[in-house]
Design a protein around this motif. Sequence first.
Motif, PDB file in Angstrom:
ATOM      1  N   LYS A 153       0.820  -1.219   0.000  1.00 61.55           N
ATOM      2  CA  LYS A 153       0.000   0.000   0.000  1.00 61.55           C
ATOM      3  C   LYS A 153       0.853   1.267   0.000  1.00 61.55           C
ATOM      4  CE  LYS A 153      -4.188  -1.813   1.969  1.00 61.55           C
ATOM      5  NZ  LYS A 153      -5.308  -1.534   2.863  1.00 61.55           N
ATOM      6  N   ILE A 154       2.139   1.130  -0.301  1.00 57.43           N
ATOM      7  CA  ILE A 154       3.034   2.277  -0.355  1.00 57.43           C
ATOM      8  C   ILE A 154       3.126   2.755  -1.805  1.00 57.43           C
ATOM      9  CG2 ILE A 154       5.324   3.164   0.189  1.00 57.43           C
ATOM     10  CD1 ILE A 154       3.842   2.191   2.663  1.00 57.43           C
ATOM     11  N   LEU A 155       2.947   4.055  -2.009  1.00 56.71           N
ATOM     12  CA  LEU A 155       2.889   4.632  -3.351  1.00 56.71           C
ATOM     13  C   LEU A 155       3.952   5.697  -3.555  1.00 56.71           C
ATOM     14  CD1 LEU A 155      -0.914   5.504  -3.282  1.00 56.71           C
ATOM     15  CD2 LEU A 155       0.075   3.471  -4.303  1.00 56.71           C
ATOM     16  N   ALA A 156       4.408   5.807  -4.791  1.00 60.29           N
ATOM     17  CA  ALA A 156       5.200   6.943  -5.238  1.00 60.29           C
ATOM     18  C   ALA A 156       4.323   7.653  -6.265  1.00 60.29           C
ATOM     19  CB  ALA A 156       6.501   6.485  -5.858  1.00 60.29           C
ATOM     20  N   ILE A 157       4.076   8.933  -6.051  1.00 61.40           N
ATOM     21  CA  ILE A 157       3.198   9.696  -6.925  1.00 61.40           C
ATOM     22  C   ILE A 157       4.038  10.672  -7.729  1.00 61.40           C
ATOM     23  CG2 ILE A 157       1.231  11.278  -7.021  1.00 61.40           C
ATOM     24  CD1 ILE A 157       0.323  10.075  -4.326  1.00 61.40           C
ATOM     25  N   ILE A 196      -3.093  10.956 -12.825  1.00 60.88           N
ATOM     26  CA  ILE A 196      -1.738  11.127 -12.303  1.00 60.88           C
ATOM     27  C   ILE A 196      -1.022   9.776 -12.291  1.00 60.88           C
ATOM     28  CG2 ILE A 196      -0.407  11.778 -10.263  1.00 60.88           C
ATOM     29  CD1 ILE A 196      -2.558  13.835  -9.657  1.00 60.88           C
ATOM     30  N   ASN A 197       0.240   9.793 -12.674  1.00 63.01           N
ATOM     31  CA  ASN A 197       1.050   8.577 -12.704  1.00 63.01           C
ATOM     32  C   ASN A 197       1.417   8.160 -11.274  1.00 63.01           C
ATOM     33  OD1 ASN A 197       2.595   6.458 -13.588  1.00 63.01           O
ATOM     34  ND2 ASN A 197       4.319   7.723 -14.221  1.00 63.01           N
ATOM     35  N   VAL A 198       0.999   6.969 -10.879  1.00 63.13           N
ATOM     36  CA  VAL A 198       1.230   6.452  -9.539  1.00 63.13           C
ATOM     37  C   VAL A 198       1.887   5.078  -9.653  1.00 63.13           C
ATOM     38  CG1 VAL A 198       0.094   5.686  -7.414  1.00 63.13           C
ATOM     39  CG2 VAL A 198      -0.774   7.672  -8.625  1.00 63.13           C
ATOM     40  N   SER A 199       2.887   4.837  -8.805  1.00 65.22           N
ATOM     41  CA  SER A 199       3.561   3.533  -8.795  1.00 65.22           C
ATOM     42  C   SER A 199       3.416   2.895  -7.429  1.00 65.22           C
ATOM     43  CB  SER A 199       5.051   3.702  -9.105  1.00 65.22           C
ATOM     44  OG  SER A 199       5.240   4.282 -10.355  1.00 65.22           O
TER      45      SER A 199
END
Length: 166
Positions: free
Chosen positions: A5-9, A43-46
Amino acid sequence: MNLEKILAISGKPGLYVLRVQTRTGFIAESLLDGKKITVNLKINVSLLSEISIYTYEGEKPLAEIMQKIADKENKDQAISHKEENATLAAYFKEILPDYDEERVYPSDIKKVLNWYNMLQAKGLVTDEELATTEETPVAEELVAVADETPIAEVKTPAKNAKAKKE
């Protein structure tokens, strides 16, 4: 270490924790300052659990690399991501001796070390089993919506109702 559940936005500093999915995106909470933000699907989310690092034999999941850093540092802080590129490359070579030096750039190494240190500072570096490809239902929905539905086709129920009436 569980990174599900950890994201880089894209365009936002730091890492975020996925909190709630909404009709038009989701709500994420910053690990830096605890502020919650609404993120739309444009938005690009990883998801960190989906990121891998290139090696000469294939790809290694980021969770596995983070676990190796944690083992090397006894769950303490790693070296700063602001070190010289040569120092960072030598450190990363200790962690992952077979990483592909042509496809893994110094900026990638900096991100991994910065992310690790952020997670460690928040107490998220634990002895949990590594995150596997099994995803949470929310993560599966995010990936499905982001990967399969072109942005132009994302419609709200109100727009669909108007289109049917006309």
